[in-house]
Design an enzyme around this catalytic site. Structure first.
Site, PDB file in Angstrom:
ATOM      1  N   VAL A  19      75.671  19.138  27.067  1.00 28.00           N
ATOM      2  CA  VAL A  19      75.027  17.924  27.585  1.00 28.00           C
ATOM      3  C   VAL A  19      74.276  18.223  28.879  1.00 28.00           C
ATOM      4  O   VAL A  19      73.100  17.886  29.038  1.00 28.00           O
ATOM      5  CB  VAL A  19      76.079  16.803  27.790  1.00 28.00           C
ATOM      6  CG1 VAL A  19      75.476  15.619  28.522  1.00 28.00           C
ATOM      7  CG2 VAL A  19      76.649  16.364  26.451  1.00 28.00           C
ATOM      8  N   LYS A 230      80.465   4.711  24.110  1.00 27.64           N
ATOM      9  CA  LYS A 230      80.418   6.120  23.748  1.00 27.64           C
ATOM     10  C   LYS A 230      81.549   6.521  22.795  1.00 27.64           C
ATOM     11  O   LYS A 230      81.321   7.000  21.689  1.00 27.64           O
ATOM     12  CB  LYS A 230      80.486   6.976  25.023  1.00 27.64           C
ATOM     13  CG  LYS A 230      80.835   8.415  24.812  1.00 27.64           C
ATOM     14  CD  LYS A 230      79.728   9.162  24.102  1.00 27.64           C
ATOM     15  CE  LYS A 230      80.184  10.533  23.675  1.00 27.64           C
ATOM     16  NZ  LYS A 230      79.166  11.338  23.114  1.00 27.64           N
ATOM     17  N   ASN A 234      81.537   7.413  18.429  1.00 33.47           N
ATOM     18  CA  ASN A 234      82.063   8.612  17.777  1.00 33.47           C
ATOM     19  C   ASN A 234      83.237   8.290  16.857  1.00 33.47           C
ATOM     20  O   ASN A 234      83.363   8.856  15.770  1.00 33.47           O
ATOM     21  CB  ASN A 234      82.472   9.656  18.826  1.00 33.47           C
ATOM     22  CG  ASN A 234      81.268  10.482  19.265  1.00 33.47           C
ATOM     23  OD1 ASN A 234      80.158  10.247  18.803  1.00 33.47           O
ATOM     24  ND2 ASN A 234      81.489  11.434  20.144  1.00 33.47           N
ATOM     25  N   GLY A 283      84.810  18.561  12.786  1.00 35.21           N
ATOM     26  CA  GLY A 283      85.414  19.403  13.825  1.00 35.21           C
ATOM     27  C   GLY A 283      84.539  19.332  15.055  1.00 35.21           C
ATOM     28  O   GLY A 283      83.811  18.366  15.258  1.00 35.21           O
ATOM     29  N   CYS A 286      83.683  17.259  19.991  1.00 32.31           N
ATOM     30  CA  CYS A 286      83.630  15.813  20.273  1.00 32.31           C
ATOM     31  C   CYS A 286      84.547  14.958  19.401  1.00 32.31           C
ATOM     32  O   CYS A 286      85.490  14.355  19.911  1.00 32.31           O
ATOM     33  CB  CYS A 286      82.188  15.331  20.146  1.00 32.31           C
ATOM     34  SG  CYS A 286      81.123  16.037  21.397  1.00 32.31           S
ATOM     35  N   LYS A 289      88.530  15.240  19.638  1.00 34.00           N
ATOM     36  CA  LYS A 289      89.124  14.843  20.932  1.00 34.00           C
ATOM     37  C   LYS A 289      88.763  13.398  21.299  1.00 34.00           C
ATOM     38  O   LYS A 289      89.543  12.708  21.934  1.00 34.00           O
ATOM     39  CB  LYS A 289      88.746  15.829  22.033  1.00 34.00           C
ATOM     40  CG  LYS A 289      87.409  15.612  22.667  1.00 34.00           C
ATOM     41  CD  LYS A 289      87.245  16.455  23.902  1.00 34.00           C
ATOM     42  CE  LYS A 289      85.825  16.399  24.403  1.00 34.00           C
ATOM     43  NZ  LYS A 289      85.363  15.098  24.875  1.00 34.00           N
ATOM     44  N   ARG A 353      84.644  25.426  17.856  1.00 37.54           N
ATOM     45  CA  ARG A 353      85.826  24.687  18.311  1.00 37.54           C
ATOM     46  C   ARG A 353      86.318  23.743  17.209  1.00 37.54           C
ATOM     47  O   ARG A 353      85.535  23.046  16.585  1.00 37.54           O
ATOM     48  CB  ARG A 353      85.479  23.842  19.561  1.00 37.54           C
ATOM     49  CG  ARG A 353      85.409  24.664  20.825  1.00 37.54           C
ATOM     50  CD  ARG A 353      84.967  23.817  21.991  1.00 37.54           C
ATOM     51  NE  ARG A 353      83.592  23.357  21.850  1.00 37.54           N
ATOM     52  CZ  ARG A 353      82.994  22.495  22.669  1.00 37.54           C
ATOM     53  NH1 ARG A 353      83.673  21.965  23.659  1.00 37.54           N
ATOM     54  NH2 ARG A 353      81.734  22.162  22.487  1.00 37.54           N
TER      55      ARG A 353
HETATM   56  C1  UDX Z   1      78.838  14.084  17.695  1.00 38.42           C
HETATM   57  C2  UDX Z   1      78.002  12.790  17.681  1.00 38.42           C
HETATM   58  O1  UDX Z   1      77.223  12.744  16.470  1.00 38.42           O
HETATM   59  C3  UDX Z   1      77.095  12.737  18.915  1.00 38.42           C
HETATM   60  O2  UDX Z   1      76.404  11.485  18.932  1.00 38.42           O
HETATM   61  C4  UDX Z   1      77.964  12.862  20.172  1.00 38.42           C
HETATM   62  O3  UDX Z   1      77.174  12.864  21.336  1.00 38.42           O
HETATM   63  C5  UDX Z   1      78.790  14.145  20.117  1.00 38.42           C
HETATM   64  O4  UDX Z   1      79.571  14.156  18.912  1.00 38.42           O
HETATM   65  P1  UDX Z   1      78.390  16.667  17.124  1.00 38.42           P
HETATM   66  O5  UDX Z   1      79.865  16.865  17.361  1.00 38.42           O
HETATM   67  O6  UDX Z   1      77.412  17.615  17.748  1.00 38.42           O
HETATM   68  O7  UDX Z   1      77.936  15.202  17.591  1.00 38.42           O
HETATM   69  O8  UDX Z   1      78.158  16.772  15.536  1.00 38.42           O
HETATM   70  P2  UDX Z   1      77.848  15.793  14.326  1.00 38.42           P
HETATM   71  O9  UDX Z   1      76.544  16.151  13.743  1.00 38.42           O
HETATM   72  O10 UDX Z   1      78.066  14.391  14.656  1.00 38.42           O
HETATM   73  O11 UDX Z   1      78.980  16.271  13.292  1.00 38.42           O
HETATM   74  C6  UDX Z   1      80.372  16.205  13.620  1.00 38.42           C
HETATM   75  C7  UDX Z   1      81.214  16.771  12.495  1.00 38.42           C
HETATM   76  O12 UDX Z   1      81.249  15.874  11.388  1.00 38.42           O
HETATM   77  C8  UDX Z   1      80.732  18.105  11.933  1.00 38.42           C
HETATM   78  O13 UDX Z   1      81.858  18.954  11.703  1.00 38.42           O
HETATM   79  C9  UDX Z   1      80.057  17.725  10.640  1.00 38.42           C
HETATM   80  O14 UDX Z   1      80.055  18.774   9.703  1.00 38.42           O
HETATM   81  C10 UDX Z   1      80.942  16.558  10.181  1.00 38.42           C
HETATM   82  N1  UDX Z   1      80.285  15.613   9.282  1.00 38.42           N
HETATM   83  C11 UDX Z   1      79.201  14.905   9.700  1.00 38.42           C
HETATM   84  C12 UDX Z   1      80.814  15.387   8.020  1.00 38.42           C
HETATM   85  O15 UDX Z   1      81.806  16.013   7.623  1.00 38.42           O
HETATM   86  N2  UDX Z   1      80.203  14.457   7.210  1.00 38.42           N
HETATM   87  C13 UDX Z   1      79.127  13.734   7.605  1.00 38.42           C
HETATM   88  O16 UDX Z   1      78.659  12.898   6.807  1.00 38.42           O
HETATM   89  C14 UDX Z   1      78.592  13.980   8.880  1.00 38.42           C
END
Ligand code: UDX
Length: 456
Positions: A19, A230, A234, A283, A286, A289, A353
């Site tokens: 970020v 926020k 999530n 995973g 974000c 946790k 992670r």
């Molecule tokens: C997330 C939020 O999307 C973002 O807005 C916030 O600021 C930080 O957390 P991020 O952790 O980077 O972002 O990844 P994201 O694209 O959201 O995916 C999270 C996880 O969910 C990944 O492991 C992804 O593979 C999984 N996922 C996502 C699924 O299993 N199915 C889905 O339909 C979408």
């Protein structure tokens, strides 16, 4: 859109993680002088050398050109960075404690370290993901003449630059309206220059050229609402994924295809199709946790959130569910050569992670399979979390050439090309842990197993 040039010019961004670094690099191209402040010398040196401390598309280019233009600098020295800054963004990590609650020690120590050096009238902006109520605990640590604004971040890893330039919404909450407006103005200025900035990064510039107009929302709210927006966003997305995974298990028992089912419900505008992709679960740094942090902070306020506990349990079950499903088909993994493609928690990042892909590799090793993994970016980060005996190779071909079974555990584009699997001699089964392959593309003799895609 005509945006008035704000009076303040200097911004400090504390924390050079995903970020902080993205924010610092982009604001340094939006007309501000930005200092990236981190206690880690190595990260600071990397930024000063024009490099991102982690892999993220476009960031190296943005950092090196801002360093060259002298609109971005980096330091480990709080006094040097804070003393003449008008706005200070705090973007430090909030890891989870062993009990699932959020560890706020970096949040408090960043505020305490900055406090002796603030100039009068500065605004301290919290971008770290924190439980509701944290702002009230940070405010007493700041001088009386420094305002506090919560401005949560929604960028995704892998698309961090794109998400920040083309945001859906900017949320800012605090007690002092003027300070909240100051923070929103920074983003108005960034938005007014987004196309220009995107041109610096060719991969993003191309996508931008198709975008006619951008109408990001500006939401000004209370401190507590901003904090809760926020974590709730999530948590809701995590809930959608776990919902899709629950339905995938039902699809496996009934010969329905979860991709078709989710496409079917996703056309309902009240539901939407996003984040309904079933697979090995979520995973990363974000979702896991943020969900556990929300459960634990709600409990502190006497509120039980069983819906989020269920979402966590379903998520935790998915890696084992997929391995067991494949084992049922195969008989046993004992002494089988198994390739695991992908170790990052999702495509487009080196971040491993809490990666379900790593969990799958470790579960297979426990079943006495001989496990070989390949990932284009995440091998180094995944390595410490892999069980002994799990091998990492540097080339895709090396991983799959003698494999009896291939697990596609992360949806990197290079794993989606069916031709890479065609000439394999020994492979009997492809396990598509993210439902990212064309299930009809496999030759007879090779079984395709998805998640909720083909019954038993
Ligand atoms: C997330 C939020 O999307 C973002 O807005 C916030 O600021 C930080 O957390 P991020 O952790 O980077 O972002 O990844 P994201 O694209 O959201 O995916 C999270 C996880 O969910 C990944 O492991 C992804 O593979 C999984 N996922 C996502 C699924 O299993 N199915 C889905 O339909 C979408």
């Amino acid at each position: 859109m005509i945006v008035k040039e704000p009076k303040f010019k200097k911004i400090t961004v504390i924390g050079s993680g995903y970020v902080g670094t993205t924010t610092a690099a982009l604001l340094a191209h939006a007309g501000f002088h930005v200092v990236a402040l981190d206690i880690d010398k190595h990260k600071v040196e990397m930024i000063l050398n024009g490099k991102s401390p982690f892999y993220e598309i476009g960031l190296d280019t943005l950092i090196s050109s801002a360093i060259a233009k002298k609109t971005l600098s980096a330091t480990t020295n709080y006094e040097e960075a804070i003393a003449d800054s008008d706005i200070i963004f705090s973007c430090v990590g909030t890891p989870d404690n062993p009990d699932g609650s959020s560890n706020l020690s970096y949040v408090f120590s960043a505020a305490e370290s900055a406090t002796p050096f603030f100039k009068k009238g500065a605004v301290f902006v919290q971008k770290s993901t924190v439980p509701v109520g944290t702002g009230r605990k940070v405010i007493p640590l700041l001088p009386k003449n420094v305002a506090y604004v919560s401005n949560p971040e929604f960028l995704r890893e892998g698309t961090a630059v794109f998400d920040t330039l083309l945001f859906d919404r900017i949320v800012a909450g605090g007690n002092d309206n003027k300070s909240v407006e100051k923070v929103l103005d920074i983003y108005r200025q960034l938005e007014s220059r987004n196309k220009q900035i995107a041109q610096i990064v060719p991969e993003i510039g191309n996508v931008f050229s198709d975008i006619k107009s951008h109408g990001g929302q500006y939401i000004s709210t209370t401190l507590e609402s901003a904090e809760l927006i926020k974590v709730t966003a999530n948590a809701f997305l995590a809930l959608k994924i776990s919902f899709a995974n629950s339905i995938a298990k039902l699809c496996d028992e009934t010969d329905a295809d979860v991709v078709g089912v989710m496409d079917g419900i996703g056309t309902d505008t009240r539901i939407g199709r996003a984040f309904l992709n079933a697979g090995r679960g979520y995973g990363g740094g974000c979702f896991p946790k943020d969900v556990s942090g929300l459960i634990s902070s709600a409990l502190e306020h006497g509120v039980d959130l069983p819906i989020m506990t269920a979402a966590t349990e379903i998520n935790d079950s998915m890696a084992g569910y997929i391995v067991q499903k494949a084992e049922k088909f195969l008989g046993s993994f004992r002494q089988k050569n198994v390739a695991v493609l992908g170790l990052s928690f999702k495509a487009g990042t080196s971040d491993a992670r809490k990666s379900p892909a790593v969990k799958i590799a470790n579960l297979l090793a426990k079943e006495d399979a001989s496990v070989i993994c390949y990932d284009p970016e995440a091998s180094e980060e995944a390595h410490p979390n892999l069980n002994r005996g799990v091998v990492i190779v540097e080339k895709l071909d090396e991983a799959i050439k003698d494999a009896d079974v291939i697990f596609v555990a992360t949806d990197w584009p290079e794993f989606k090309d069916p031709s890479i699997y065609r000439s394999l001699k020994k492979c009997k089964m492809i396990v598509d842990c993210m439902n990212c392959l064309d299930k009809d593309a496999f030759k007879s003799g090779v079984a395709y197993i998805g998640v909720g895609r083909n019954g038993d």
